[in-house]
Design a protein around this motif. Structure first.
Motif, PDB file in Angstrom:
ATOM      1  N   PHE A  15      -8.316  -2.816 -19.068  1.00 23.56           N
ATOM      2  CA  PHE A  15      -9.511  -2.605 -18.243  1.00 23.56           C
ATOM      3  C   PHE A  15      -9.130  -2.667 -16.761  1.00 23.56           C
ATOM      4  CE2 PHE A  15     -13.198  -4.392 -15.982  1.00 23.56           C
ATOM      5  CZ  PHE A  15     -14.163  -3.457 -16.317  1.00 23.56           C
ATOM      6  N   ALA A  16      -8.406  -3.721 -16.380  1.00 27.77           N
ATOM      7  CA  ALA A  16      -8.017  -3.861 -14.971  1.00 27.77           C
ATOM      8  C   ALA A  16      -7.088  -2.729 -14.555  1.00 27.77           C
ATOM      9  CB  ALA A  16      -7.337  -5.214 -14.749  1.00 27.77           C
ATOM     10  N   GLY A  17      -6.193  -2.316 -15.473  1.00 28.60           N
ATOM     11  CA  GLY A  17      -5.226  -1.273 -15.162  1.00 28.60           C
ATOM     12  C   GLY A  17      -5.886   0.002 -14.662  1.00 28.60           C
ATOM     13  N   ALA A  18      -7.012   0.371 -15.254  1.00 32.57           N
ATOM     14  CA  ALA A  18      -7.692   1.603 -14.853  1.00 32.57           C
ATOM     15  C   ALA A  18      -8.189   1.503 -13.416  1.00 32.57           C
ATOM     16  CB  ALA A  18      -8.859   1.878 -15.794  1.00 32.57           C
ATOM     17  N   TYR A  19      -8.690   0.318 -13.054  1.00 35.79           N
ATOM     18  CA  TYR A  19      -9.183   0.151 -11.688  1.00 35.79           C
ATOM     19  C   TYR A  19      -8.023   0.048 -10.706  1.00 35.79           C
ATOM     20  CZ  TYR A  19     -13.867  -0.346 -13.482  1.00 35.79           C
ATOM     21  OH  TYR A  19     -15.059  -0.080 -14.078  1.00 35.79           O
ATOM     22  N   VAL A  20      -6.977  -0.668 -11.125  1.00 31.73           N
ATOM     23  CA  VAL A  20      -5.795  -0.781 -10.270  1.00 31.73           C
ATOM     24  C   VAL A  20      -5.209   0.610 -10.011  1.00 31.73           C
ATOM     25  CG1 VAL A  20      -3.443  -1.667 -10.130  1.00 31.73           C
ATOM     26  CG2 VAL A  20      -5.268  -3.138 -10.959  1.00 31.73           C
ATOM     27  N   ALA A  21      -5.222   1.461 -11.048  1.00 30.29           N
ATOM     28  CA  ALA A  21      -4.674   2.817 -10.903  1.00 30.29           C
ATOM     29  C   ALA A  21      -5.385   3.564  -9.779  1.00 30.29           C
ATOM     30  CB  ALA A  21      -4.815   3.583 -12.218  1.00 30.29           C
ATOM     31  N   GLU A  22      -6.697   3.462  -9.748  1.00 37.12           N
ATOM     32  CA  GLU A  22      -7.447   4.162  -8.702  1.00 37.12           C
ATOM     33  C   GLU A  22      -7.158   3.559  -7.325  1.00 37.12           C
ATOM     34  OE1 GLU A  22     -10.147   7.081  -9.169  1.00 37.12           O
ATOM     35  OE2 GLU A  22      -8.150   7.066 -10.034  1.00 37.12           O
ATOM     36  N   ILE A  23      -6.976   2.235  -7.291  1.00 37.22           N
ATOM     37  CA  ILE A  23      -6.640   1.583  -6.022  1.00 37.22           C
ATOM     38  C   ILE A  23      -5.258   2.046  -5.545  1.00 37.22           C
ATOM     39  CG2 ILE A  23      -6.109  -0.644  -4.952  1.00 37.22           C
ATOM     40  CD1 ILE A  23      -8.235  -1.884  -6.835  1.00 37.22           C
ATOM     41  N   VAL A  24      -4.313   2.090  -6.488  1.00 38.01           N
ATOM     42  CA  VAL A  24      -2.951   2.526  -6.147  1.00 38.01           C
ATOM     43  C   VAL A  24      -2.974   3.972  -5.663  1.00 38.01           C
ATOM     44  CG1 VAL A  24      -0.697   3.094  -7.148  1.00 38.01           C
ATOM     45  CG2 VAL A  24      -1.760   0.909  -7.661  1.00 38.01           C
ATOM     46  N   ARG A  25      -3.706   4.820  -6.391  1.00 33.77           N
ATOM     47  CA  ARG A  25      -3.779   6.236  -6.004  1.00 33.77           C
ATOM     48  C   ARG A  25      -4.333   6.369  -4.585  1.00 33.77           C
ATOM     49  NH1 ARG A  25      -7.667   9.756  -5.390  1.00 33.77           N
ATOM     50  NH2 ARG A  25      -9.223   8.282  -6.144  1.00 33.77           N
ATOM     51  N   ALA A  26      -5.444   5.690  -4.330  1.00 34.28           N
ATOM     52  CA  ALA A  26      -6.051   5.783  -3.002  1.00 34.28           C
ATOM     53  C   ALA A  26      -5.079   5.271  -1.942  1.00 34.28           C
ATOM     54  CB  ALA A  26      -7.354   4.993  -2.960  1.00 34.28           C
ATOM     55  N   GLY A  27      -4.359   4.179  -2.270  1.00 34.55           N
ATOM     56  CA  GLY A  27      -3.415   3.604  -1.323  1.00 34.55           C
ATOM     57  C   GLY A  27      -2.298   4.577  -0.985  1.00 34.55           C
ATOM     58  N   ILE A  28      -1.760   5.218  -2.006  1.00 32.68           N
ATOM     59  CA  ILE A  28      -0.659   6.161  -1.780  1.00 32.68           C
ATOM     60  C   ILE A  28      -1.157   7.364  -1.003  1.00 32.68           C
ATOM     61  CG2 ILE A  28       0.904   7.764  -2.933  1.00 32.68           C
ATOM     62  CD1 ILE A  28       1.206   5.658  -5.134  1.00 32.68           C
ATOM     63  N   GLN A  29      -2.343   7.849  -1.374  1.00 30.65           N
ATOM     64  CA  GLN A  29      -2.856   9.042  -0.697  1.00 30.65           C
ATOM     65  C   GLN A  29      -3.258   8.752   0.741  1.00 30.65           C
ATOM     66  OE1 GLN A  29      -5.799  10.498  -3.455  1.00 30.65           O
ATOM     67  NE2 GLN A  29      -4.345  11.927  -4.380  1.00 30.65           N
ATOM     68  N   SER A  30      -3.476   7.464   1.047  1.00 35.34           N
ATOM     69  CA  SER A  30      -3.853   7.138   2.422  1.00 35.34           C
ATOM     70  C   SER A  30      -2.653   7.153   3.362  1.00 35.34           C
ATOM     71  CB  SER A  30      -4.526   5.762   2.477  1.00 35.34           C
ATOM     72  OG  SER A  30      -3.557   4.747   2.405  1.00 35.34           O
ATOM     73  N   ILE A  31      -1.448   7.171   2.798  1.00 37.99           N
ATOM     74  CA  ILE A  31      -0.256   7.242   3.646  1.00 37.99           C
ATOM     75  C   ILE A  31      -0.089   8.691   4.116  1.00 37.99           C
ATOM     76  CG2 ILE A  31       2.238   6.844   3.768  1.00 37.99           C
ATOM     77  CD1 ILE A  31       0.622   4.311   3.297  1.00 37.99           C
ATOM     78  N   HIS A  32       0.077   8.857   5.403  1.00 43.62           N
ATOM     79  CA  HIS A  32       0.163  10.191   5.996  1.00 43.62           C
ATOM     80  C   HIS A  32       1.260  11.006   5.323  1.00 43.62           C
ATOM     81  CE1 HIS A  32       0.925  13.233   9.153  1.00 43.62           C
ATOM     82  NE2 HIS A  32      -0.373  13.096   9.353  1.00 43.62           N
ATOM     83  N   LYS A  33       0.985  12.279   5.044  1.00 42.78           N
ATOM     84  CA  LYS A  33       1.953  13.078   4.280  1.00 42.78           C
ATOM     85  C   LYS A  33       3.231  13.328   5.077  1.00 42.78           C
ATOM     86  CE  LYS A  33       0.224  17.866   5.016  1.00 42.78           C
ATOM     87  NZ  LYS A  33       1.036  18.224   6.153  1.00 42.78           N
ATOM     88  N   GLY A  34       3.164  13.132   6.385  1.00 38.19           N
ATOM     89  CA  GLY A  34       4.361  13.237   7.219  1.00 38.19           C
ATOM     90  C   GLY A  34       5.424  12.225   6.820  1.00 38.19           C
ATOM     91  N   GLN A  35       5.000  11.088   6.242  1.00 41.98           N
ATOM     92  CA  GLN A  35       5.964  10.073   5.814  1.00 41.98           C
ATOM     93  C   GLN A  35       6.831  10.609   4.680  1.00 41.98           C
ATOM     94  OE1 GLN A  35       6.509   6.791   6.981  1.00 41.98           O
ATOM     95  NE2 GLN A  35       5.397   7.629   8.712  1.00 41.98           N
ATOM     96  N   MET A  36       6.176  11.254   3.721  1.00 43.08           N
ATOM     97  CA  MET A  36       6.917  11.842   2.608  1.00 43.08           C
ATOM     98  C   MET A  36       7.818  12.958   3.129  1.00 43.08           C
ATOM     99  SD  MET A  36       7.770  11.865  -0.494  1.00 43.08           S
ATOM    100  CE  MET A  36       6.943  11.359  -1.962  1.00 43.08           C
ATOM    101  N   GLU A  37       7.288  13.782   4.029  1.00 46.26           N
ATOM    102  CA  GLU A  37       8.084  14.896   4.564  1.00 46.26           C
ATOM    103  C   GLU A  37       9.309  14.385   5.310  1.00 46.26           C
ATOM    104  OE1 GLU A  37       5.610  17.405   6.915  1.00 46.26           O
ATOM    105  OE2 GLU A  37       4.725  18.395   5.175  1.00 46.26           O
ATOM    106  N   ALA A  38       9.107  13.330   6.110  1.00 46.16           N
ATOM    107  CA  ALA A  38      10.230  12.788   6.863  1.00 46.16           C
ATOM    108  C   ALA A  38      11.295  12.257   5.917  1.00 46.16           C
ATOM    109  CB  ALA A  38       9.756  11.685   7.801  1.00 46.16           C
ATOM    110  N   ALA A  39      10.848  11.548   4.870  1.00 43.78           N
ATOM    111  CA  ALA A  39      11.800  10.992   3.913  1.00 43.78           C
ATOM    112  C   ALA A  39      12.536  12.106   3.175  1.00 43.78           C
ATOM    113  CB  ALA A  39      11.069  10.090   2.920  1.00 43.78           C
ATOM    114  N   ARG A  40      11.778  13.128   2.752  1.00 45.25           N
ATOM    115  CA  ARG A  40      12.410  14.237   2.038  1.00 45.25           C
ATOM    116  C   ARG A  40      13.373  14.992   2.959  1.00 45.25           C
ATOM    117  NH1 ARG A  40      10.405  15.932  -2.766  1.00 45.25           N
ATOM    118  NH2 ARG A  40      12.554  16.576  -2.990  1.00 45.25           N
TER     119      ARG A  40
END
Lengths: 243, 336
Positions: free
Chosen positions: B217-242
């Motif tokens: 039950f908690a995992g499903a909510y944590v998943a949405e929190i994790v998703r939102a957290g990752i998506q909140s990181i500016h995509k430039g961070q991924m581009e810079a790393a790549r």
């Protein structure tokens, strides 16, 4: 060094735009190429295609003899040779300045910690930020951040450096310090592709100036030729608007 | 007369202090009013009986298991060792202390008390609290793992991972936890234990089905929190790393997740506090966590007022400790 042939790129989101239309260009080692053009002309897309941050739809892009559009190519290997500097710096905010410059070396180049740190300090020295090595990016000014970003890219020992409007997000008084670093780099013989609106830089440093509009390369020439005797009406119009 | 009047700085009436006082008075009034109301319902408060639900002294009788004669009584440290022998077999009984009911040579029968001693024991509420904490910690750990994997699958470009994650999240978030607990216990639990017994293997105790229901039950909510957290990181961070040549996985581990972690910590803490409170539902499948323990205590003692208050306070202590811990973590990660 870089050979671009008949590259097309269309974006479908948010709406269909042909960003690159049959673009071909050749860059020799040690050349500094400045790409200019109005916004939406495809110059940033062109640059981002060169290290496959955007994947071109068709055509060929050869970097140092490797076709980066070939699905068998390990793009991470190519990207190690192609440094990139972004308009918004994109420093890693959770790492110190020093760690920003070492993280690529240790995790991608597999260098030792000590060696990476030494290399990083040399580069930070070169861009004039060695005193702030242990600060976090948030404690730096825009110009300093961009100089760290350049050091971060150089730490990978790239053969080519791509600059995507590196001074557009800076306060005017900080533009000079970043351009100075880039000029020094050009003098050392680095192959550079620079998208910029800094015409002074183009005039002073560029070997070739490329003018793009509506996804096409409209005109190419040396700076003298380009700024004194442009051939196309579109180029003349653009230059008259910005100069 | 002095013209230049020394203007007394007008004493600023402290509005905040006033309202703080109002708050304190209101709080006292509510408590007193409540107490008065309980006296009207003839409720007798017996707070003195509450401590035994935390700790009590139990008298333990040591009884003989064979019929025979006491052959010897020896002292060993503070314990008494009694040996009972029926001629062929002999049994040793160790009794802490020296409160013995038998002497050497006496004949004892099966079930006779040989000696007694007292032992401190955890009360019902403490036992319940421990189970609540255990269940919560294990569920949180599994919840984080499940949530992290699901959250990453949710934003994956692989359709299988993405669709599986969405299905899981929607099913779990769209059904009541109580129903999920029932399904885990009465449906999945029965099926799994049945299959295990047919295969001649061990049986899974109901506690683990309770933990599974909470973690998933908690995992499903944590998943949405994790998703939102990752998506909140500016995509430039991924581009810079790549652009440095990092693989997607490496960029995720070294660049994106450390930044996302800071942002998801507060909502994650809220989720875990919810999970601790949700564990109170596990009583329905015979897990004796704090709420179920309180209910049992109320049934035998008829002191619902005191016990339910204590139960609530115990939950508060657990959740407050957790939120203090998370605040400490937030402060530590904020420094970096």
């Amino acid at each position: 060094m870089i050979d671009v042939k008949n590259v097309h790129k269309t974006f479908f989101v948010p709406h269909e735009v042909q960003a690159l239309h049959d673009v071909s260009y050749h860059i020799n080692p040690g050349e500094v190429v400045v790409v200019i053009g109005p916004s939406g002309s495809g110059k940033s897309t062109f640059l981002r295609c060169l290290n496959r941050l955007e994947k071109a739809d068709s055509g060929h892009i050869m970097i140092d003899g490797v076709d980066i559009l070939d699905s068998k190519t390990n793009i991470n290997k190519v990207r190690m040779e192609v440094g990139m500097v972004f308009q918004s710096f994109n420093l890693f905010p959770h790492l110190t300045v020093l760690e920003n410059v070492t993280v690529g070396q240790t995790s991608v180049r597999k260098r030792g910690k000590k060696e990476s740190a030494e290399k990083a300090m040399t580069l930070l020295n070169k861009v004039g930020i060695h005193a702030k090595a242990n600060n976090f990016p948030a404690q730096l000014s825009g110009g300093q951040m961009q100089r760290v970003a350049i050091a971060r890219a150089l730490a990978m020992d790239p053969k080519v450096m791509l600059f995507d409007e590196p001074t557009s997000a800076l306060d005017p008084e900080m533009v000079g310090e970043v351009l100075d670093v880039m000029k020094a780099l050009a003098k050392e013989g680095m192959t550079m592709v620079v998208v910029t609106h800094e015409m002074g830089f183009a005039r002073e440093v560029a070997d070739q100036v490329v003018f793009m509009d509506e996804g096409k390369i409209v005109e190419v020439g040396t700076p003298e030729h380009f700024f004194t005797d442009p051939q196309h009406d579109r180029t003349k119009l653009f230059l008259s608007q910005i100069l | 007369m002095n013209d230049t009047k020394t203007v007394e700085p007008k004493k600023e009436f402290d509005k905040n202090l006033f309202w703080k006082a109002v708050y304190a008075v209101t709080l006292v009034c509510v408590c007193l009013g409540f107490y008065w109301a309980t006296t009207q319902t003839d409720y007798i408060w017996r707070w003195n009986r509450i401590p035994k639900y935390f700790y009590y002294i139990d008298d333990v009788n040591v009884t003989a298991e064979i019929e025979g004669e006491v052959t010897s009584i020896t002292k060993k440290d503070d314990d008494s060792v009694v040996i009972v022998s029926d001629g062929t077999d002999s049994e040793h009984y160790t009794i802490p202390g020296s409160d013995l009911m038998v002497d050497v040579g006496q004949t004892v029968y099966m079930g006779d008390t040989i000696g007694t001693y007292s032992e401190g024991r955890m009360g019902l509420l403490v036992e319940g609290t421990i189970i609540t904490i255990e269940v919560s910690i294990v569920s949180i750990i599994f919840g984080i793992l499940i949530g992290l994997l699901t959250g990453l699958s949710r934003i994956s470009t692989n359709p299988f991972l993405k669709m599986s994650a969405i299905t899981y999240i929607e099913i779990i978030r769209g059904t009541p936890l109580l129903v999920q607990i029932m399904i885990w216990y009465f449906v999945l639990g029965t099926i799994i234990n049945n299959l295990l017994s047919k295969a001649g293997l061990f049986q899974i105790p109901e506690l683990w089905f309770g933990i599974a229901s909470l973690a998933i039950f908690a995992g499903a909510y944590v998943a949405e929190i994790v998703r939102a957290g990752i998506q909140s990181i500016h995509k430039g961070q991924m581009e810079a790393a790549r652009s440095l040549g990092m693989t997607k996985t490496m960029a995720m581990i070294k660049i994106i997740l450390p930044q996302a972690f800071k942002r998801i910590l507060p909502p994650l803490a809220g989720q875990f506090i919810s999970l601790i409170k949700d564990s109170s539902l596990l009583g329905v499948i015979a897990i004796r966590e704090l709420t179920k323990a309180t209910r049992e205590a109320v049934t035998t003692s008829l002191m619902p007022y005191e016990l339910w208050f204590v139960c609530g306070v115990l939950y508060l202590v657990i959740t407050f400790t957790l939120s203090m811990f998370v605040q400490y973590l937030e402060r530590r990660t904020a420094e970096a």
